[in-house]
Design a protein around this motif. Structure first.
Motif, PDB file in Angstrom:
ATOM      1  N   ILE A   1       9.659   0.521   0.729  1.00 14.28           N
ATOM      2  CA  ILE A   1      10.226   1.259  -0.398  1.00 14.28           C
ATOM      3  C   ILE A   1       9.877   2.727  -0.228  1.00 14.28           C
ATOM      4  O   ILE A   1       8.741   3.061   0.117  1.00 14.28           O
ATOM      5  N   MET A   2      10.846   3.604  -0.502  1.00 13.97           N
ATOM      6  CA  MET A   2      10.591   5.037  -0.379  1.00 13.97           C
ATOM      7  C   MET A   2      11.156   5.768  -1.598  1.00 13.97           C
ATOM      8  O   MET A   2      12.252   5.465  -2.059  1.00 13.97           O
ATOM      9  N   LEU A   3      10.364   6.713  -2.105  1.00  9.95           N
ATOM     10  CA  LEU A   3      10.800   7.640  -3.148  1.00  9.95           C
ATOM     11  C   LEU A   3      10.724   9.027  -2.537  1.00  9.95           C
ATOM     12  O   LEU A   3       9.679   9.404  -1.995  1.00  9.95           O
ATOM     13  N   MET A   4      11.814   9.792  -2.622  1.00 14.48           N
ATOM     14  CA  MET A   4      11.847  11.088  -1.964  1.00 14.48           C
ATOM     15  C   MET A   4      12.459  12.124  -2.908  1.00 14.48           C
ATOM     16  O   MET A   4      13.451  11.859  -3.582  1.00 14.48           O
ATOM     17  N   GLN A   5      11.835  13.316  -2.927  1.00  5.11           N
ATOM     18  CA  GLN A   5      12.279  14.396  -3.798  1.00  5.11           C
ATOM     19  C   GLN A   5      12.114  15.722  -3.073  1.00  5.11           C
ATOM     20  O   GLN A   5      11.167  15.894  -2.300  1.00  5.11           O
ATOM     21  N   TYR A   6      13.031  16.676  -3.326  1.00  6.53           N
ATOM     22  CA  TYR A   6      12.845  18.017  -2.779  1.00  6.53           C
ATOM     23  C   TYR A   6      11.514  18.557  -3.279  1.00  6.53           C
ATOM     24  O   TYR A   6      11.163  18.385  -4.439  1.00  6.53           O
ATOM     25  N   ASN A   7      10.763  19.238  -2.407  1.00  3.88           N
ATOM     26  CA  ASN A   7       9.439  19.711  -2.797  1.00  3.88           C
ATOM     27  C   ASN A   7       9.398  21.156  -3.260  1.00  3.88           C
ATOM     28  O   ASN A   7       8.348  21.674  -3.560  1.00  3.88           O
ATOM     29  N   GLY A   8      10.521  21.814  -3.343  1.00 10.21           N
ATOM     30  CA  GLY A   8      10.520  23.207  -3.773  1.00 10.21           C
ATOM     31  C   GLY A   8      11.763  23.529  -4.559  1.00 10.21           C
ATOM     32  O   GLY A   8      12.482  22.649  -5.033  1.00 10.21           O
TER      33      GLY A   8
ATOM     34  N   ASP B   1       9.192  15.763  -0.471  1.00 12.99           N
ATOM     35  CA  ASP B   1       7.963  15.000  -0.659  1.00 12.99           C
ATOM     36  C   ASP B   1       8.398  13.548  -0.680  1.00 12.99           C
ATOM     37  O   ASP B   1       9.407  13.207  -1.305  1.00 12.99           O
ATOM     38  N   ALA B   2       7.671  12.689  -0.003  1.00 11.10           N
ATOM     39  CA  ALA B   2       8.056  11.279   0.059  1.00 11.10           C
ATOM     40  C   ALA B   2       6.844  10.387  -0.135  1.00 11.10           C
ATOM     41  O   ALA B   2       5.769  10.664   0.395  1.00 11.10           O
ATOM     42  N   ILE B   3       7.030   9.340  -0.915  1.00 11.44           N
ATOM     43  CA  ILE B   3       6.036   8.281  -1.053  1.00 11.44           C
ATOM     44  C   ILE B   3       6.660   7.038  -0.456  1.00 11.44           C
ATOM     45  O   ILE B   3       7.801   6.692  -0.788  1.00 11.44           O
ATOM     46  N   MET B   4       5.918   6.381   0.432  1.00 13.42           N
ATOM     47  CA  MET B   4       6.395   5.145   1.030  1.00 13.42           C
ATOM     48  C   MET B   4       5.466   4.018   0.621  1.00 13.42           C
ATOM     49  O   MET B   4       4.246   4.172   0.680  1.00 13.42           O
ATOM     50  N   LEU B   5       6.066   2.924   0.196  1.00 10.52           N
ATOM     51  CA  LEU B   5       5.320   1.720  -0.156  1.00 10.52           C
ATOM     52  C   LEU B   5       5.602   0.712   0.941  1.00 10.52           C
ATOM     53  O   LEU B   5       6.755   0.338   1.169  1.00 10.52           O
ATOM     54  N   ILE B   6       4.538   0.314   1.605  1.00 13.06           N
ATOM     55  CA  ILE B   6       4.675  -0.520   2.789  1.00 13.06           C
ATOM     56  C   ILE B   6       3.982  -1.848   2.542  1.00 13.06           C
ATOM     57  O   ILE B   6       2.831  -1.871   2.081  1.00 13.06           O
ATOM     58  N   PRO B   7       4.669  -2.975   2.828  1.00 10.40           N
ATOM     59  CA  PRO B   7       4.014  -4.272   2.630  1.00 10.40           C
ATOM     60  C   PRO B   7       2.836  -4.425   3.585  1.00 10.40           C
ATOM     61  O   PRO B   7       2.920  -4.022   4.749  1.00 10.40           O
ATOM     62  N   GLU B   8       1.736  -4.938   3.057  1.00 12.51           N
ATOM     63  CA  GLU B   8       0.553  -5.132   3.913  1.00 12.51           C
ATOM     64  C   GLU B   8       0.783  -6.248   4.928  1.00 12.51           C
ATOM     65  O   GLU B   8       0.180  -6.255   5.988  1.00 12.51           O
ATOM     66  N   GLN B   9       1.665  -7.169   4.607  1.00  9.27           N
ATOM     67  CA  GLN B   9       2.110  -8.176   5.564  1.00  9.27           C
ATOM     68  C   GLN B   9       3.388  -7.636   6.181  1.00  9.27           C
ATOM     69  O   GLN B   9       4.017  -6.734   5.646  1.00  9.27           O
ATOM     70  N   SER B  10       3.830  -8.169   7.290  1.00 11.68           N
ATOM     71  CA  SER B  10       5.011  -7.619   7.956  1.00 11.68           C
ATOM     72  C   SER B  10       6.310  -7.933   7.222  1.00 11.68           C
ATOM     73  O   SER B  10       7.320  -7.312   7.469  1.00 11.68           O
ATOM     74  N   SER B  11       6.305  -8.900   6.303  1.00 17.17           N
ATOM     75  CA  SER B  11       7.536  -9.216   5.576  1.00 17.17           C
ATOM     76  C   SER B  11       7.651  -8.353   4.329  1.00 17.17           C
ATOM     77  O   SER B  11       6.695  -7.736   3.882  1.00 17.17           O
TER      78      SER B  11
ATOM     79  N   LYS C   1       0.860  -1.186   0.000  1.00 15.75           N
ATOM     80  CA  LYS C   1       0.000   0.000   0.000  1.00 15.75           C
ATOM     81  C   LYS C   1       0.896   1.235   0.000  1.00 15.75           C
ATOM     82  O   LYS C   1       2.010   1.205   0.526  1.00 15.75           O
ATOM     83  N   ALA C   2       0.403   2.296  -0.626  1.00 18.09           N
ATOM     84  CA  ALA C   2       1.188   3.523  -0.754  1.00 18.09           C
ATOM     85  C   ALA C   2       0.688   4.577   0.221  1.00 18.09           C
ATOM     86  O   ALA C   2      -0.516   4.738   0.419  1.00 18.09           O
ATOM     87  N   THR C   3       1.637   5.273   0.831  1.00 10.99           N
ATOM     88  CA  THR C   3       1.320   6.437   1.647  1.00 10.99           C
ATOM     89  C   THR C   3       2.236   7.563   1.187  1.00 10.99           C
ATOM     90  O   THR C   3       3.330   7.315   0.680  1.00 10.99           O
ATOM     91  N   GLY C   4       1.780   8.775   1.326  1.00  7.00           N
ATOM     92  CA  GLY C   4       2.577   9.927   0.930  1.00  7.00           C
ATOM     93  C   GLY C   4       2.716  10.884   2.089  1.00  7.00           C
ATOM     94  O   GLY C   4       1.817  10.999   2.911  1.00  7.00           O
ATOM     95  N   MET C   5       3.838  11.548   2.127  1.00  6.08           N
ATOM     96  CA  MET C   5       4.096  12.503   3.207  1.00  6.08           C
ATOM     97  C   MET C   5       4.790  13.740   2.667  1.00  6.08           C
ATOM     98  O   MET C   5       5.873  13.630   2.111  1.00  6.08           O
ATOM     99  N   PRO C   6       4.177  14.912   2.832  1.00  7.23           N
ATOM    100  CA  PRO C   6       4.928  16.130   2.522  1.00  7.23           C
ATOM    101  C   PRO C   6       5.755  16.491   3.749  1.00  7.23           C
ATOM    102  O   PRO C   6       5.218  16.902   4.765  1.00  7.23           O
ATOM    103  N   LEU C   7       7.042  16.257   3.682  1.00  6.74           N
ATOM    104  CA  LEU C   7       7.910  16.591   4.798  1.00  6.74           C
ATOM    105  C   LEU C   7       8.316  18.056   4.672  1.00  6.74           C
ATOM    106  O   LEU C   7       7.900  18.743   3.751  1.00  6.74           O
ATOM    107  N   VAL C   8       9.114  18.560   5.559  1.00  6.51           N
ATOM    108  CA  VAL C   8       9.445  19.981   5.568  1.00  6.51           C
ATOM    109  C   VAL C   8      10.016  20.433   4.232  1.00  6.51           C
ATOM    110  O   VAL C   8       9.516  21.371   3.626  1.00  6.51           O
ATOM    111  N   ILE C   9      11.060  19.777   3.755  1.00  6.94           N
ATOM    112  CA  ILE C   9      11.629  20.188   2.465  1.00  6.94           C
ATOM    113  C   ILE C   9      11.588  19.073   1.422  1.00  6.94           C
ATOM    114  O   ILE C   9      12.070  19.252   0.318  1.00  6.94           O
TER     115      ILE C   9
END
Length: 190
Positions: free
Chosen positions: A88-95, A74-84, A64-72
């Motif tokens: 995965i994270m993709l991160m880019q400067y947002n400005g 932008d990050a998308i995190m892909l988290i396994p629905e099972q614990s194993s 499942k994908a979650t997104g977070m606008p951090l201070v500087i």
């Protein structure tokens, strides 16, 4: 009397301005909190907006994908629905960023390293390989380490995203690592 009347009017005007500022601040922060909450909870619209800023990709099965606008960043995190499975994270400067590409990439790498250190994982580079992401040949750095007695693995690379350099980081328990799934994800980025 005239002087005290002017002072009273001045205090009233300053008080009204302060009340307006407090109201604007309250409602602005409340709206910001809602947006961050929607992204952090995986709201599909918010994640799609974040994905549009960074890069498009195919979500791996069972993630499942979650997104977070951090201070500087932008990050998308892909988290396994099972614990194993790796996170995965993709991160880019947002400005707007200053500096050349090497400085921007170094800043992204430092942010990824801080993310690893915050999770209590100390990583050592053990290998690297080349792959193609969005038509660009990139070098993926493979690191291994441990966290609370668990063997960990991490892959990091940088590629050109929709709005500049993006860092890709996959990190997880080595026992549950799936090289092919992570490679397939990298190749799905467009």
């Amino acid at each position: 009397m005239k002087e005290s009347k002017k002072l009273l009017i001045g205090f009233a005007v300053v008080g009204a301005i302060c009340l307006c500022m407090v109201g604007i601040g309250f409602f602005g922060l409340r709206e910001f909190g809602k947006r961050v909450g929607n992204m952090a909870s995986g709201d599909p619209t918010a994640v799609a907006q974040m994905q549009e800023k960074i890069a498009d990709f195919d979500l791996p099965p069972g993630y499942k994908a979650t997104g977070m606008p951090l201070v500087i960043y932008d990050a998308i995190m892909l988290i396994p629905e099972q614990s194993s499975g790796p996170m995965i994270m993709l991160m880019q400067y947002n400005g707007v960023t200053s500096g050349n590409r090497e400085e921007i990439e170094q800043g992204l790498r430092q942010a990824a390293e801080q993310q690893s250190q915050q999770s209590g994982t100390s990583m050592q580079v053990v290998d690297s390989f080349e792959t193609v992401v969005r038509g660009e040949t990139v070098t993926v750095t493979v690191s291994e380490g441990s966290n609370q007695g668990l063997a960990m693995r991490q892959w990091i690379t940088i590629f050109d995203g929709n709005n500049g350099p993006v860092i890709f980081m996959a990190q997880g328990i080595a026992e549950y690592w799936d090289d092919q799934m992570v490679k397939d994800f990298l190749q799905s980025i467009r």
